[in-house]
Each structure stands twice: as C-alpha cells, then as structure tokens.
Motif scaffolding. Sequence first.
Motif, PDB file in Angstrom:
ATOM      1  N   SER A  12       0.829  -1.214   0.000  1.00 15.74           N
ATOM      2  CA  SER A  12       0.000   0.000   0.000  1.00 15.74           C
ATOM      3  C   SER A  12       0.858   1.257   0.000  1.00 15.74           C
ATOM      4  O   SER A  12       0.571   2.227  -0.711  1.00 15.74           O
ATOM      5  CB  SER A  12      -0.919  -0.014   1.229  1.00 15.74           C
ATOM      6  OG  SER A  12      -1.666   1.190   1.296  1.00 15.74           O
ATOM      7  N   ILE A  13       1.937   1.239   0.794  1.00 23.76           N
ATOM      8  CA  ILE A  13       2.824   2.405   0.856  1.00 23.76           C
ATOM      9  C   ILE A  13       3.444   2.681  -0.510  1.00 23.76           C
ATOM     10  O   ILE A  13       3.520   3.815  -0.969  1.00 23.76           O
ATOM     11  CB  ILE A  13       3.923   2.177   1.916  1.00 23.76           C
ATOM     12  CG1 ILE A  13       3.308   2.167   3.314  1.00 23.76           C
ATOM     13  CG2 ILE A  13       5.007   3.263   1.811  1.00 23.76           C
ATOM     14  CD1 ILE A  13       4.280   1.771   4.419  1.00 23.76           C
ATOM     15  N   ASN A  14       3.889   1.614  -1.168  1.00 26.61           N
ATOM     16  CA  ASN A  14       4.480   1.769  -2.495  1.00 26.61           C
ATOM     17  C   ASN A  14       3.463   2.309  -3.497  1.00 26.61           C
ATOM     18  O   ASN A  14       3.768   3.197  -4.309  1.00 26.61           O
ATOM     19  CB  ASN A  14       5.022   0.420  -2.963  1.00 26.61           C
ATOM     20  CG  ASN A  14       5.666   0.512  -4.339  1.00 26.61           C
ATOM     21  OD1 ASN A  14       5.047   0.195  -5.343  1.00 26.61           O
ATOM     22  ND2 ASN A  14       6.913   0.960  -4.374  1.00 26.61           N
ATOM     23  N   ALA A  15       2.243   1.790  -3.447  1.00 27.58           N
ATOM     24  CA  ALA A  15       1.200   2.248  -4.376  1.00 27.58           C
ATOM     25  C   ALA A  15       0.852   3.718  -4.150  1.00 27.58           C
ATOM     26  O   ALA A  15       0.660   4.491  -5.101  1.00 27.58           O
ATOM     27  CB  ALA A  15      -0.047   1.373  -4.233  1.00 27.58           C
ATOM     28  N   VAL A  16       0.799   4.127  -2.863  1.00 25.99           N
ATOM     29  CA  VAL A  16       0.492   5.531  -2.539  1.00 25.99           C
ATOM     30  C   VAL A  16       1.587   6.446  -3.051  1.00 25.99           C
ATOM     31  O   VAL A  16       1.333   7.533  -3.600  1.00 25.99           O
ATOM     32  CB  VAL A  16       0.302   5.693  -1.015  1.00 25.99           C
ATOM     33  CG1 VAL A  16       0.280   7.174  -0.637  1.00 25.99           C
ATOM     34  CG2 VAL A  16      -0.980   5.010  -0.569  1.00 25.99           C
ATOM     35  N   ARG A  17       2.880   6.028  -2.883  1.00 24.34           N
ATOM     36  CA  ARG A  17       3.998   6.852  -3.356  1.00 24.34           C
ATOM     37  C   ARG A  17       3.939   7.060  -4.874  1.00 24.34           C
ATOM     38  O   ARG A  17       4.099   8.161  -5.374  1.00 24.34           O
ATOM     39  CB  ARG A  17       5.324   6.194  -2.969  1.00 24.34           C
ATOM     40  CG  ARG A  17       6.557   6.940  -3.491  1.00 24.34           C
ATOM     41  CD  ARG A  17       7.838   6.242  -3.032  1.00 24.34           C
ATOM     42  NE  ARG A  17       7.934   4.888  -3.560  1.00 24.34           N
ATOM     43  CZ  ARG A  17       8.345   4.603  -4.802  1.00 24.34           C
ATOM     44  NH1 ARG A  17       8.680   5.578  -5.656  1.00 24.34           N
ATOM     45  NH2 ARG A  17       8.428   3.348  -5.198  1.00 24.34           N
ATOM     46  N   ILE A  18       3.696   5.974  -5.587  1.00 23.03           N
ATOM     47  CA  ILE A  18       3.643   6.079  -7.050  1.00 23.03           C
ATOM     48  C   ILE A  18       2.421   6.889  -7.491  1.00 23.03           C
ATOM     49  O   ILE A  18       2.499   7.705  -8.412  1.00 23.03           O
ATOM     50  CB  ILE A  18       3.624   4.670  -7.675  1.00 23.03           C
ATOM     51  CG1 ILE A  18       4.958   3.965  -7.391  1.00 23.03           C
ATOM     52  CG2 ILE A  18       3.388   4.753  -9.184  1.00 23.03           C
ATOM     53  CD1 ILE A  18       4.993   2.527  -7.847  1.00 23.03           C
ATOM     54  N   LEU A  19       1.295   6.695  -6.803  1.00 23.39           N
ATOM     55  CA  LEU A  19       0.092   7.470  -7.126  1.00 23.39           C
ATOM     56  C   LEU A  19       0.305   8.955  -6.893  1.00 23.39           C
ATOM     57  O   LEU A  19      -0.193   9.792  -7.653  1.00 23.39           O
ATOM     58  CB  LEU A  19      -1.090   6.979  -6.277  1.00 23.39           C
ATOM     59  CG  LEU A  19      -1.961   5.870  -6.876  1.00 23.39           C
ATOM     60  CD1 LEU A  19      -2.980   5.398  -5.853  1.00 23.39           C
ATOM     61  CD2 LEU A  19      -2.659   6.371  -8.136  1.00 23.39           C
ATOM     62  N   ASP A  20       1.051   9.272  -5.845  1.00 29.53           N
ATOM     63  CA  ASP A  20       1.321  10.684  -5.544  1.00 29.53           C
ATOM     64  C   ASP A  20       2.127  11.329  -6.669  1.00 29.53           C
ATOM     65  O   ASP A  20       1.839  12.444  -7.105  1.00 29.53           O
ATOM     66  CB  ASP A  20       2.076  10.795  -4.217  1.00 29.53           C
ATOM     67  CG  ASP A  20       2.290  12.243  -3.795  1.00 29.53           C
ATOM     68  OD1 ASP A  20       1.297  12.980  -3.688  1.00 29.53           O
ATOM     69  OD2 ASP A  20       3.463  12.626  -3.603  1.00 29.53           O
ATOM     70  N   GLY A  21       3.141  10.611  -7.169  1.00 34.67           N
ATOM     71  CA  GLY A  21       3.932  11.131  -8.286  1.00 34.67           C
ATOM     72  C   GLY A  21       3.108  11.275  -9.551  1.00 34.67           C
ATOM     73  O   GLY A  21       3.235  12.260 -10.295  1.00 34.67           O
ATOM     74  N   THR A  22       2.248  10.275  -9.810  1.00 30.54           N
ATOM     75  CA  THR A  22       1.383  10.339 -10.992  1.00 30.54           C
ATOM     76  C   THR A  22       0.431  11.524 -10.899  1.00 30.54           C
ATOM     77  O   THR A  22       0.186  12.227 -11.891  1.00 30.54           O
ATOM     78  CB  THR A  22       0.574   9.039 -11.130  1.00 30.54           C
ATOM     79  OG1 THR A  22       1.470   7.934 -11.247  1.00 30.54           O
ATOM     80  CG2 THR A  22      -0.321   9.088 -12.340  1.00 30.54           C
ATOM     81  N   SER A  23      -0.109  11.782  -9.703  1.00 30.17           N
ATOM     82  CA  SER A  23      -1.026  12.910  -9.512  1.00 30.17           C
ATOM     83  C   SER A  23      -0.330  14.240  -9.759  1.00 30.17           C
ATOM     84  O   SER A  23      -0.907  15.160 -10.346  1.00 30.17           O
ATOM     85  CB  SER A  23      -1.609  12.874  -8.095  1.00 30.17           C
ATOM     86  OG  SER A  23      -2.413  11.732  -7.903  1.00 30.17           O
ATOM     87  N   ARG A  24       0.938  14.341  -9.303  1.00 27.83           N
ATOM     88  CA  ARG A  24       1.682  15.576  -9.537  1.00 27.83           C
ATOM     89  C   ARG A  24       1.904  15.793 -11.029  1.00 27.83           C
ATOM     90  O   ARG A  24       1.762  16.916 -11.546  1.00 27.83           O
ATOM     91  CB  ARG A  24       3.020  15.545  -8.796  1.00 27.83           C
ATOM     92  CG  ARG A  24       2.910  15.812  -7.310  1.00 27.83           C
ATOM     93  CD  ARG A  24       4.268  16.174  -6.712  1.00 27.83           C
ATOM     94  NE  ARG A  24       5.249  15.111  -6.898  1.00 27.83           N
ATOM     95  CZ  ARG A  24       5.444  14.102  -6.032  1.00 27.83           C
ATOM     96  NH1 ARG A  24       4.701  14.027  -4.937  1.00 27.83           N
ATOM     97  NH2 ARG A  24       6.360  13.182  -6.258  1.00 27.83           N
ATOM     98  N   GLU A  25       2.282  14.744 -11.757  1.00 24.98           N
ATOM     99  CA  GLU A  25       2.466  14.853 -13.206  1.00 24.98           C
ATOM    100  C   GLU A  25       1.172  15.256 -13.894  1.00 24.98           C
ATOM    101  O   GLU A  25       1.159  16.105 -14.800  1.00 24.98           O
ATOM    102  CB  GLU A  25       2.957  13.519 -13.779  1.00 24.98           C
ATOM    103  CG  GLU A  25       4.426  13.231 -13.552  1.00 24.98           C
ATOM    104  CD  GLU A  25       4.877  12.019 -14.368  1.00 24.98           C
ATOM    105  OE1 GLU A  25       4.806  12.090 -15.615  1.00 24.98           O
ATOM    106  OE2 GLU A  25       5.256  11.016 -13.743  1.00 24.98           O
TER     107      GLU A  25
END
Length: 308
Positions: free
Chosen positions: A11-24
């Motif tokens: 879950s932590i890994n998915a949240v980190r990647i989602l956060d980067g995708t949201s910023r992009e």
Amino acid sequence: MAMVINTNMGSINAVRILDGTSREQSTSMERLTSGLRINKAADDAAGLAVATGMTTQIIGTDMAIRNANDGIGLMQTLDGATEEVVNMLQRMRELTIQSMNGTYNNDNRMQMDSEVRQLQKEIHRIADTTKFNGLNIMNASSFGSAVVDANFAATSVTELTSAEGFSAAMRFHVGWEHGSANRIPVALMDFTSLSAANSAMRLHLSGMSTFGSAIALASAALSIIDQGLSVIKNMRAYWGAIQNRVEYTISNLQNVNENISASRSRILDADFAKESANLARTQVLQQAGMSMLSQANQQSQQVMSLLQ
C-alpha cells in the motif's frame, strides 16, 4: 517475504507512485490550461530567466518599431510641407523670369511683385505653423539653436551627413536599449531664416520705369530664390535618405522581434501534443494505481486465514 499486518508495504508503495502520478497529471493540466510550459519558477528556473530577458527585448523592440514609425511620420509631414515651399519658390522664380520680359509694363510687374510678396508671407506662415505632435519642425522655436540656419546650411548631402552629430536637432530612438548606437540623429532647417522668404525682393519699384532697372531687380531676386532652392533640395535629399534608413531599421527590428519571439516560445510555451499525451498517460496510470492500492489493502486480509 514475511506476512505482517502493521506495515502494508504494498500500500505504501502504491500511494507513493500514485502521488507522483497525480503531480504529473496536475502539471499537465496546468500547462494545458495556461498554454505555458513554465507557470512558476520551479518549473524551469533557468528557462524562466532566459524567457524573461527575451520578453524584455521583445517589448523593447515593439516600442522601438513604434518610435521608428513615428519618426517616418514626422519626416513625411516635414517633407510634405517642404514640397509646398518648393512649389511656391518655383512660382516666385517663374514670376521673376516673366518680369524680365520686355513685353510687360510697370503695372504688370507690380502685379507680379504683389504675388511674390504674398508667397513670401505664406512661406513664413507655413514655417511657423507646421507641427508634429505639438513640435514645430520648420523653425527653431521647439529645438533652439540646433536647427540649421537656412542661410548657412550645408551645400551637399555629404556635408549634412558628416555634420549631423553637430547639427542634429532631434534623434529617433530606434533600439530596445539605451546608448547612442540606438539613436538616429536628424538635422532640421529653420525655414523662417530662408533668404527667399525674408529678402526685400522687388520686381517693381515706384518711379522705376526703365527696362534695364527691371532686369536688375529681377536678376537679384532670381539669385536669392535659386539659393533657397539649392539649400532646400539638399535638405530634402537628406531627409529622404533618413526616411529610407529608418524603413530599413524597422525591417531589421521586425526581424529581430520575430526571431526572439520564436525562441521565447520554444522555452516558455506548452507543447499541447506532448502535454495531451502525458495527461492521457497519467490518467490511465492513476486508474491502475488506484486499483493496485485496493489490491494491496486486501492482502492483509489473507493473514486472517492463518488465524482460523
């Protein structure tokens, strides 16, 4: 891999990647909305500095083009008024030559003389009233002693050009920076000092009836008029050369402005094709990431099967 409950690494890994995708995704939406690739200094600090300098030059060249066009307008106003002065001098010369003919009597010459005097007055009136933006450009009232005296004006265009630094009454600022290299000096002439407009020229004098006397008066007047025409033709040639120079200046400024604008666009403007593709990519990644986050959260439920 150990099965734990307190720390859900998936879950932590998915949240980190989602956060980067949201910023992009947010960045792409911002660029597509504004049309700019750089919306804040953090987007491209060096690029913003370069684009700001280019913007300064573009705004400066826009104003320089306006200045140069205003200069052409002034030169055209001056040349148009000078054309009328030349026409009057030519008419005065015509009357002078006419008066030399022996077929005319004293009354005829008096009538010719009357027209010459009226033309002299009109030359003075034009010199006193011709203005550009409130500036009198045909006498010394707006520019003082810098205006060339018509009686001492240079006798050739070459002399005018070489002396323009001394005799320049005004300067057109045609650059986006300061400095003498960005100014074009222009010499003006004081038409009120024109001998042909001031001399007490006469084609007739009371009591003077001999043909020889009439020839002497007309010859003296003709010499004065020819002197005035000689001065004016060289000044007009000089002003025409200045106008042509300014037109080339405008062409160069427009070329510089166009190329600097294109360079700034490459730095500052958003590439809509690229940003649209990136937005579509991040939207798909965001949907996939949310699905994987849900799967990661479900993994901890598998531990319960060990406790049954």
